[in-house]
Design an enzyme around this catalytic site. Sequence first.
Site, PDB file in Angstrom:
ATOM      1  N   CYS A   1     -59.428 -50.600  -0.902  1.00 30.59           N
ATOM      2  CA  CYS A   1     -60.318 -51.364  -1.769  1.00 30.59           C
ATOM      3  C   CYS A   1     -61.479 -50.452  -2.132  1.00 30.59           C
ATOM      4  CB  CYS A   1     -60.820 -52.591  -1.028  1.00 30.59           C
ATOM      5  SG  CYS A   1     -61.959 -53.566  -1.999  1.00 30.59           S
TER       6      CYS A   1
ATOM      7  N   ASN B   1     -49.211 -44.712   8.876  1.00 32.44           N
ATOM      8  CA  ASN B   1     -49.978 -45.890   9.294  1.00 32.44           C
ATOM      9  C   ASN B   1     -49.541 -47.171   8.598  1.00 32.44           C
ATOM     10  OD1 ASN B   1     -51.325 -43.875   7.509  1.00 32.44           O
ATOM     11  ND2 ASN B   1     -52.586 -45.624   6.950  1.00 32.44           N
TER      12      ASN B   1
ATOM     13  N   HIS C   1     -59.368 -45.635  19.171  1.00 33.80           N
ATOM     14  CA  HIS C   1     -59.258 -47.083  18.935  1.00 33.80           C
ATOM     15  C   HIS C   1     -57.883 -47.537  18.464  1.00 33.80           C
ATOM     16  CE1 HIS C   1     -60.000 -47.438  14.398  1.00 33.80           C
ATOM     17  NE2 HIS C   1     -60.237 -46.160  14.616  1.00 33.80           N
TER      18      HIS C   1
ATOM     19  N   SER D   1     -56.789 -40.755  17.813  1.00 35.35           N
ATOM     20  CA  SER D   1     -57.983 -41.598  17.706  1.00 35.35           C
ATOM     21  C   SER D   1     -57.962 -42.643  18.814  1.00 35.35           C
ATOM     22  CB  SER D   1     -57.977 -42.281  16.332  1.00 35.35           C
ATOM     23  OG  SER D   1     -58.959 -43.280  16.298  1.00 35.35           O
TER      24      SER D   1
ATOM     25  N   GLY E   1     -60.423 -40.162  14.728  1.00 38.27           N
ATOM     26  CA  GLY E   1     -59.301 -39.518  14.049  1.00 38.27           C
ATOM     27  C   GLY E   1     -59.740 -38.776  12.800  1.00 38.27           C
TER      28      GLY E   1
ATOM     29  N   GLN F   1     -51.343 -42.544  14.635  1.00 35.69           N
ATOM     30  CA  GLN F   1     -50.541 -43.768  14.768  1.00 35.69           C
ATOM     31  C   GLN F   1     -49.329 -43.579  15.667  1.00 35.69           C
ATOM     32  OE1 GLN F   1     -51.488 -46.685  13.910  1.00 35.69           O
ATOM     33  NE2 GLN F   1     -53.066 -46.328  12.356  1.00 35.69           N
TER      34      GLN F   1
HETATM   35  N1  PLP Z   1     -55.133 -41.017  10.511  1.00 34.71           N
HETATM   36  C1  PLP Z   1     -54.388 -42.136  10.499  1.00 34.71           C
HETATM   37  C2  PLP Z   1     -52.910 -42.030  10.325  1.00 34.71           C
HETATM   38  C3  PLP Z   1     -54.998 -43.390  10.643  1.00 34.71           C
HETATM   39  O1  PLP Z   1     -54.244 -44.503  10.610  1.00 34.71           O
HETATM   40  C4  PLP Z   1     -56.410 -43.444  10.798  1.00 34.71           C
HETATM   41  C5  PLP Z   1     -57.096 -44.746  10.892  1.00 34.71           C
HETATM   42  O2  PLP Z   1     -56.611 -45.743  10.408  1.00 34.71           O
HETATM   43  C6  PLP Z   1     -57.133 -42.244  10.831  1.00 34.71           C
HETATM   44  C7  PLP Z   1     -56.466 -41.050  10.685  1.00 34.71           C
HETATM   45  C8  PLP Z   1     -58.623 -42.240  11.009  1.00 34.71           C
HETATM   46  O3  PLP Z   1     -58.972 -42.501  12.352  1.00 34.71           O
HETATM   47  P1  PLP Z   1     -60.437 -43.035  12.718  1.00 34.71           P
HETATM   48  O4  PLP Z   1     -60.492 -44.459  12.304  1.00 34.71           O
HETATM   49  O5  PLP Z   1     -60.534 -42.869  14.205  1.00 34.71           O
HETATM   50  O6  PLP Z   1     -61.418 -42.176  12.013  1.00 34.71           O
END
Ligand code: PLP
Length: 428
Positions: A354, A147, A197, A195, A71, A175
């Site tokens: 963090c 998210n 995962h 993304s 992502g 998300q």
């Molecule tokens: N955008 C959102 C809204 C996300 O929640 C995340 C990951 O938590 C990402 C982008 C980044 O994705 P990736 O972990 O595949 O780099």
Amino acid sequence: MRRAYLDNNATTPLLPEVIEAMLPYFGERFGNASSIHHHGQETRAAVERARELVAKLLGCRASEIVFTSGGTEADNLAVFGVTRVGDHIITSTIEHHAVLNACRHLEENGCEVTYVPVDGHGVVDPADVKRELRRNTKLISIMFANNETGVVQPVAEIGKIAAEADVYFHTDAVQAAGKIPVQVDEIKCDLLAISGHKLHAPQGVGALFVRKGTELEPVQYGGRHERSRRAGTENVAGIVGLGKAAELAIAGLECGDDQRMSALRDRLETELLKIECSGVNGSVSKNSRPIQAWMAGDGGGGAPPRLDGAKPRLHTYPPRVPNTTSIYFDGIEGEALVIALDLKGLSVSTGAACSSGAIEPSHVLLAMGLPPERARASIRFSLSKQNTAEDVEFAVGLVAETVGRLRQLSPVYRSTVPLEQTRAEPPV
Ligand code: PLP
């Protein structure tokens, strides 16, 4: 020890079917998808099959899908790929850092960026986006679903504004994809990131939808992979996993996985809100409202008309993705609660960043107007279709007991938090 995993917005476990689909590509099907011999053709065919499946999930052509490493890379490619020095970008204060920090980098390198605010529910007002348009605006980047709160943004309405202004529109759908229907033509977006995962495919693979005709400069240089939009040998096994996960997500949405998930999330939320001095950040919607209508700017029904004739969006709760709830427990330090719950077998998260050893309250919750101490007292619970009613019961009991114990240990809890329930409507 019994364990329950309610941190699926951080990452999801691979589905068994996804592992099964990927396995041959770690073994006998090892070819480089750019090679012209048998081994290469075998993996090329698998990559193209996966591209078709991801395209089906998003309602676009296979040729409009660019595979990435996840992502973050998809967001970066969208933001950097269409902007040049001197351009203006509109984004929001609640974006993921994959977009926010890309925009900050552009700001330091000759672009202008406007960060539109959100209301107390965590929603961007499309009128704010429209108002910020300038002669040199090149890109609007507003996420599909947040998210931390799960709140869905009015992306179709923003897409219409972008199209009318002839400005590129990117949405981070990391998300949203797989949890709710995501169709690029409904949103009228030019770019959309997902993304692997987050939808039961492996970590390290993602995709960017790039609408035909979009002038996208690559951000990395090398071979002519992905139609010269993303150089680098394809992660074949990961891409196959993403294709399989997309296929399963389409089937899951057709057979009501989202409704089962939201019923579990709602049960969890209802029980956790019985804990004194707790409340939901963002929205308590039960997903009953048609998400499509909301995204397109229809208040969704049931809301009183506004005197100024504008659509009544802000009077009602915005919809959320079906798996997420963000809840505050006043008087609690979120990190301490996460650690205490982990020791007892429950995985959840704060959503806080963090950095350099300091726990900073979530920028999303602060942007929604929460005081820092309430933002720090917030926990994100995020389910997947693999969670069960037993997981929810386990979590409810554990959170109630642990919040009670931590509050008893807290020297400040009684003096700072009124005993009566302080659950308040979020400011609008
Ligand atoms: N955008 C959102 C809204 C996300 O929640 C995340 C990951 O938590 C990402 C982008 C980044 O994705 P990736 O972990 O595949 O780099």
